[in-house]
Design an enzyme around this catalytic site. Structure first.
Site, PDB file in Angstrom:
ATOM      1  CB  SER A 159     131.770  19.400 146.036  1.00  6.96           C
ATOM      2  OG  SER A 159     133.046  20.014 146.054  1.00  6.96           O
ATOM      3  CE1 TYR A 171     130.688  22.437 150.874  1.00  2.62           C
ATOM      4  CE2 TYR A 171     132.808  21.724 150.012  1.00  2.62           C
ATOM      5  CZ  TYR A 171     131.532  22.197 149.802  1.00  2.62           C
ATOM      6  OH  TYR A 171     131.089  22.420 148.515  1.00  2.62           O
TER       7      TYR A 171
END
Length: 233
Positions: free
Chosen positions: A142, A154
């Site tokens: 990501s 995250y």
């Protein structure tokens, strides 16, 4: 291993029931791959496999945080198709609001189990087959693994995924196996509770995955950072 055509090759996709995983499965089948669809959601997997066709797709219920599940997944793929050429370690979960000051600690455990250990389990379960095929490993990282996000476990997990990709590439140097980190910006998927109209679409990422897979053996696409085009002013 003898030369194979794309129609012989087999791609495993984790997190395949929705979003990026499902879109990638569709694009891969369109490009001639056979696909093994792994996820926890058996009903969604079955619907996708029916769409793709029984000769091109098989489904494998799998919780990526459970290593025994992943071992069974790899064995099932080889039993069904006779080979395993590429793996897309795509399964992931998001966090809960509150940062390190207030987010529920139990939410962090699930992030680590799925986003970090789940990727490692996928690699451990499949790499012997991928190495035998001189194949390809793709991992969903990501842009959050490249930038600082306030209080984001995250984001921390995706920094770990970036490190896994880099370290795996060093481990596999000289084996003929290629490693590609797919690093999207925000993607409008069921990952979010609300629609994100300015975000990327799952198919945007799927095209990037198939692009990396489609390169000749002499070309190694090591990273693909895929971001939405900034809005015109």
């Amino acid at each position: 291993m003898p030369h194979t055509t794309p129609t012989d090759r087999v791609l495993v996709v984790t997190g395949a029931s929705t979003g990026i995983g499902a879109a990638t499965a569709r694009r891969a089948v369109e490009a001639g791959w056979r696909v093994a669809l792994a996820a926890r959601s058996t009903d969604k997997l079955a619907t996708l496999a029916e769409e793709l066709g029984a000769e091109r797709a098989t489904t494998i219920p799998c919780d990526v945080s459970d290593y025994a599940d992943q071992e069974r997944m790899a064995a099932t793929v080889v039993e069904r198709f006779g080979r395993l050429d590429a793996v897309f370690a795509n399964a992931g979960v998001g966090g809960e609001p509150g940062g390190f000051s207030g987010a529920p600690p139990e939410s962090w455990r699930r992030i680590v189990e799925v986003n970090i250990l789940g990727v490692a389990h996928t690699l451990r379960a499949t790499l012997s087959h991928v190495k035998a095929a001189r194949g390809h490993v793709l991992i969903t990282g990501s842009i959050a693994g490249r930038r600082t996000l306030a209080g984001s476990m995250y984001g921390a997990s995706k920094w770990a995924v970036t490190a896994i990709g880099y370290n795996l590439r060093e481990e596999l140097a000289g084996t003929g196996v290629r490693v590609t980190l797919i690093e999207p910006g925000m993607v409008d998927t069921p990952f979010f509770d609300e629609e994100k109209p300015d975000a990327l679409r799952p198919d945007d990422i799927a095209r990037g995955v198939v692009y990396a897979l489609s390169q000749p053996d002499s070309v190694d696409v090591s990273e693909l950072v895929i971001l939405p085009t900034p809005k015109a002013t």
